[in-house]
Design a protein around this motif. Structure first.
Motif, PDB file in Angstrom:
ATOM      1  N   LEU A 113       0.830  -1.208   0.000  1.00  0.00           N
ATOM      2  CA  LEU A 113       0.000   0.000   0.000  1.00  0.00           C
ATOM      3  C   LEU A 113       0.866   1.260   0.000  1.00  0.00           C
ATOM      4  N   LEU A 114       1.908   1.274   0.810  1.00  0.00           N
ATOM      5  CA  LEU A 114       2.796   2.439   0.862  1.00  0.00           C
ATOM      6  C   LEU A 114       3.560   2.603  -0.450  1.00  0.00           C
ATOM      7  N   ASP A 115       4.075   1.488  -0.977  1.00  0.00           N
ATOM      8  CA  ASP A 115       4.823   1.478  -2.241  1.00  0.00           C
ATOM      9  C   ASP A 115       5.985   2.470  -2.198  1.00  0.00           C
ATOM     10  N   LEU A 116       6.756   2.389  -1.112  1.00  0.00           N
ATOM     11  CA  LEU A 116       7.871   3.325  -0.911  1.00  0.00           C
ATOM     12  C   LEU A 116       9.195   2.607  -0.687  1.00  0.00           C
ATOM     13  N   GLY A 117       9.235   1.308  -0.980  1.00  0.00           N
ATOM     14  CA  GLY A 117      10.451   0.562  -0.700  1.00  0.00           C
ATOM     15  C   GLY A 117      10.533   0.216   0.777  1.00  0.00           C
ATOM     16  N   PRO A 118      11.747   0.005   1.315  1.00  0.00           N
ATOM     17  CA  PRO A 118      11.881  -0.360   2.724  1.00  0.00           C
ATOM     18  C   PRO A 118      11.214   0.665   3.647  1.00  0.00           C
ATOM     19  N   VAL A 119      10.568   0.155   4.679  1.00  0.00           N
ATOM     20  CA  VAL A 119       9.983   1.012   5.716  1.00  0.00           C
ATOM     21  C   VAL A 119      11.125   1.470   6.630  1.00  0.00           C
ATOM     22  N   ASP A 120      11.004   2.648   7.205  1.00  0.00           N
ATOM     23  CA  ASP A 120      12.070   3.141   8.084  1.00  0.00           C
ATOM     24  C   ASP A 120      11.919   2.633   9.513  1.00  0.00           C
ATOM     25  N   LEU A 121      10.678   2.490   9.982  1.00  0.00           N
ATOM     26  CA  LEU A 121      10.421   1.977  11.328  1.00  0.00           C
ATOM     27  C   LEU A 121       9.116   1.203  11.302  1.00  0.00           C
ATOM     28  N   TYR A 122       9.164  -0.037  11.798  1.00  0.00           N
ATOM     29  CA  TYR A 122       7.975  -0.890  11.845  1.00  0.00           C
ATOM     30  C   TYR A 122       7.703  -1.247  13.297  1.00  0.00           C
ATOM     31  N   LEU A 123       6.470  -1.008  13.745  1.00  0.00           N
ATOM     32  CA  LEU A 123       6.113  -1.158  15.153  1.00  0.00           C
ATOM     33  C   LEU A 123       5.027  -2.212  15.362  1.00  0.00           C
ATOM     34  N   ILE A 124       5.086  -2.913  16.497  1.00  0.00           N
ATOM     35  CA  ILE A 124       3.919  -3.641  17.002  1.00  0.00           C
ATOM     36  C   ILE A 124       2.994  -2.581  17.595  1.00  0.00           C
ATOM     37  N   HIS A 125       1.759  -2.496  17.095  1.00  0.00           N
ATOM     38  CA  HIS A 125       0.902  -1.349  17.450  1.00  0.00           C
ATOM     39  C   HIS A 125       0.512  -1.343  18.930  1.00  0.00           C
ATOM     40  N   ALA A 126       0.384  -2.506  19.540  1.00  0.00           N
ATOM     41  CA  ALA A 126       0.049  -2.578  20.967  1.00  0.00           C
ATOM     42  C   ALA A 126       0.343  -3.991  21.463  1.00  0.00           C
ATOM     43  N   PRO A 127       0.547  -4.152  22.772  1.00  0.00           N
ATOM     44  CA  PRO A 127       0.852  -5.478  23.308  1.00  0.00           C
ATOM     45  C   PRO A 127      -0.353  -6.409  23.368  1.00  0.00           C
ATOM     46  N   TRP A 128      -1.536  -5.869  23.100  1.00  0.00           N
ATOM     47  CA  TRP A 128      -2.788  -6.619  23.153  1.00  0.00           C
ATOM     48  C   TRP A 128      -3.745  -6.065  22.108  1.00  0.00           C
ATOM     49  N   PRO A 129      -4.733  -6.844  21.662  1.00  0.00           N
ATOM     50  CA  PRO A 129      -5.736  -6.293  20.740  1.00  0.00           C
ATOM     51  C   PRO A 129      -6.520  -5.169  21.418  1.00  0.00           C
ATOM     52  N   TRP A 130      -6.965  -4.215  20.609  1.00  0.00           N
ATOM     53  CA  TRP A 130      -7.716  -3.081  21.175  1.00  0.00           C
ATOM     54  C   TRP A 130      -9.014  -3.536  21.832  1.00  0.00           C
ATOM     55  N   THR A 131      -9.541  -4.692  21.424  1.00  0.00           N
ATOM     56  CA  THR A 131     -10.779  -5.200  22.019  1.00  0.00           C
ATOM     57  C   THR A 131     -10.530  -5.922  23.335  1.00  0.00           C
ATOM     58  N   ALA A 132      -9.265  -6.082  23.698  1.00  0.00           N
ATOM     59  CA  ALA A 132      -8.930  -6.813  24.939  1.00  0.00           C
ATOM     60  C   ALA A 132      -7.726  -6.163  25.609  1.00  0.00           C
ATOM     61  N   ILE A 133      -7.828  -4.866  25.856  1.00  0.00           N
ATOM     62  CA  ILE A 133      -6.720  -4.121  26.455  1.00  0.00           C
ATOM     63  C   ILE A 133      -6.339  -4.733  27.801  1.00  0.00           C
ATOM     64  N   GLY A 134      -5.052  -4.978  27.978  1.00  0.00           N
ATOM     65  CA  GLY A 134      -4.554  -5.532  29.229  1.00  0.00           C
ATOM     66  C   GLY A 134      -4.446  -7.036  29.244  1.00  0.00           C
ATOM     67  N   SER A 135      -4.960  -7.697  28.207  1.00  0.00           N
ATOM     68  CA  SER A 135      -4.872  -9.157  28.160  1.00  0.00           C
ATOM     69  C   SER A 135      -3.440  -9.591  27.870  1.00  0.00           C
ATOM     70  N   ASP A 136      -3.130 -10.850  28.201  1.00  0.00           N
ATOM     71  CA  ASP A 136      -1.761 -11.356  28.139  1.00  0.00           C
ATOM     72  C   ASP A 136      -1.479 -11.982  26.775  1.00  0.00           C
ATOM     73  N   HIS A 137      -0.615 -11.330  26.012  1.00  0.00           N
ATOM     74  CA  HIS A 137      -0.222 -11.847  24.702  1.00  0.00           C
ATOM     75  C   HIS A 137       1.307 -11.880  24.584  1.00  0.00           C
ATOM     76  N   ARG A 138       1.971 -12.205  25.696  1.00  0.00           N
ATOM     77  CA  ARG A 138       3.432 -12.198  25.690  1.00  0.00           C
ATOM     78  C   ARG A 138       4.001 -13.164  24.648  1.00  0.00           C
ATOM     79  N   ALA A 139       3.450 -14.370  24.597  1.00  0.00           N
ATOM     80  CA  ALA A 139       3.966 -15.361  23.647  1.00  0.00           C
ATOM     81  C   ALA A 139       3.750 -14.890  22.215  1.00  0.00           C
TER      82      ALA A 139
END
Length: 276
Positions: free
Chosen positions: A99-125
């Motif tokens: 979608l970006l079509d810009l070649g390599p991304v400069d910074l790629y992030l995990i958006h959150a440690p848990w889904p937005w529908t389950a804030i605070g839930s354990d998804h360490r693995a």
């Protein structure tokens, strides 16, 4: 404006512009395209988006059409918060890249440690599984740096203990009154660049009388003082606006706050803890 051309250096040596332009809640299409073009025309060289924002295609098109060389622009995007497996992470990155079509991304992030529908839930693995894909992407030069978002100390400790690459950045909600001191201190001790999203608290700081009193002393706006505060505390701000005059105003922060005024702003912290 020097604030737009100055950079921080990530732990891997990659330079990242000290102010980013945020695109959260800007709809895909003309709104995103026009605001990103305005930001680039104003001198911003750091654009922040995410798969979840649904506007990567317009961000990419605006960058390509801007006339600014790609290598001069720093692009961040994010793997959706609900993706917590390797296959999903690979697919999400491929989709964002296309979608970006810009070649390599400069910074790629995990958006959150848990889904937005389950804030605070354990998804360490799941976060570890996703991060190992991030490490593959990084090793393959598909992204120049990798990081996380909305992670607090426990999340970071668990991830770092089980993987090889310490996150280069952690993008968290950070503004006058909400400075996440424990997470910020941990990141700074481990050379993880802290980026502050919602530096104006999604607009709720604009009417703050304490900040307004400081702004008046400098002949500045509440928004400019709020953004300068992050820079003064070594935090990378990601202001967002669709109004051209405010896009320019938010980057016009080449002034210094006195130690006394910084202490006044520090004292406004509510102490309501870490996280969103």
């Amino acid at each position: 404006m020097p604030a737009l051309t100055d950079t921080f250096t990530l732990s891997n040596g990659v330079r990242i512009p000290r102010i980013g332009f945020g695109t959260w809640q800007i709809p895909d299409g003309p709104a995103t395209y026009d605001s990103v073009r305005t930001a680039l025309d104003a001198g911003y060289r750091h654009i922040d988006t995410a798969r979840a924002y649904g506007n990567e295609e317009s961000v990419g098109r605006a960058v390509r059409d801007s006339g600014v060389p790609r290598e001069e622009i720093f692009i961040t995007t994010k793997c959706p918060a609900e993706v917590k497996d390797a296959a999903g992470a690979r697919h999400a990155f491929e989709r964002s890249s296309a979608l970006l079509d810009l070649g390599p991304v400069d910074l790629y992030l995990i958006h959150a440690p848990w889904p937005w529908t389950a804030i605070g839930s354990d998804h360490r693995a799941g976060n570890i599984e996703v991060w190992k894909v991030f490490e593959e992407l990084y090793d393959a030069d598909k992204t120049r740096s990798i990081g996380v978002s909305n992670f607090v100390v426990d999340d970071l400790e668990d991830l770092i203990a089980a993987t090889d690459v310490v996150p280069h950045a952690n993008q968290i909600r950070w503004f006058v009154g909400h400075t996440q001191p424990q997470t910020t201190a941990f990141c700074q001790q481990h050379d993880i660049r802290v980026e502050g999203y919602s530096p104006l608290a999604t607009g709720s700081l604009i009417g703050n009388s304490d900040i307004a009193a400081i702004a008046e002393k400098y002949g500045r706006t509440v928004a400019q003082v709020s953004i300068r505060y992050l820079l003064s505390r070594d935090i990378l701000p990601l202001p967002k606006s669709t109004t051209p005059s405010r896009i320019v105003e938010n980057a016009d922060v080449d002034f210094e706050l006195s130690a006394e005024d910084l202490a006044t702003l520090d004292a406004l912290d509510t102490g309501h803890g870490e996280g969103r």
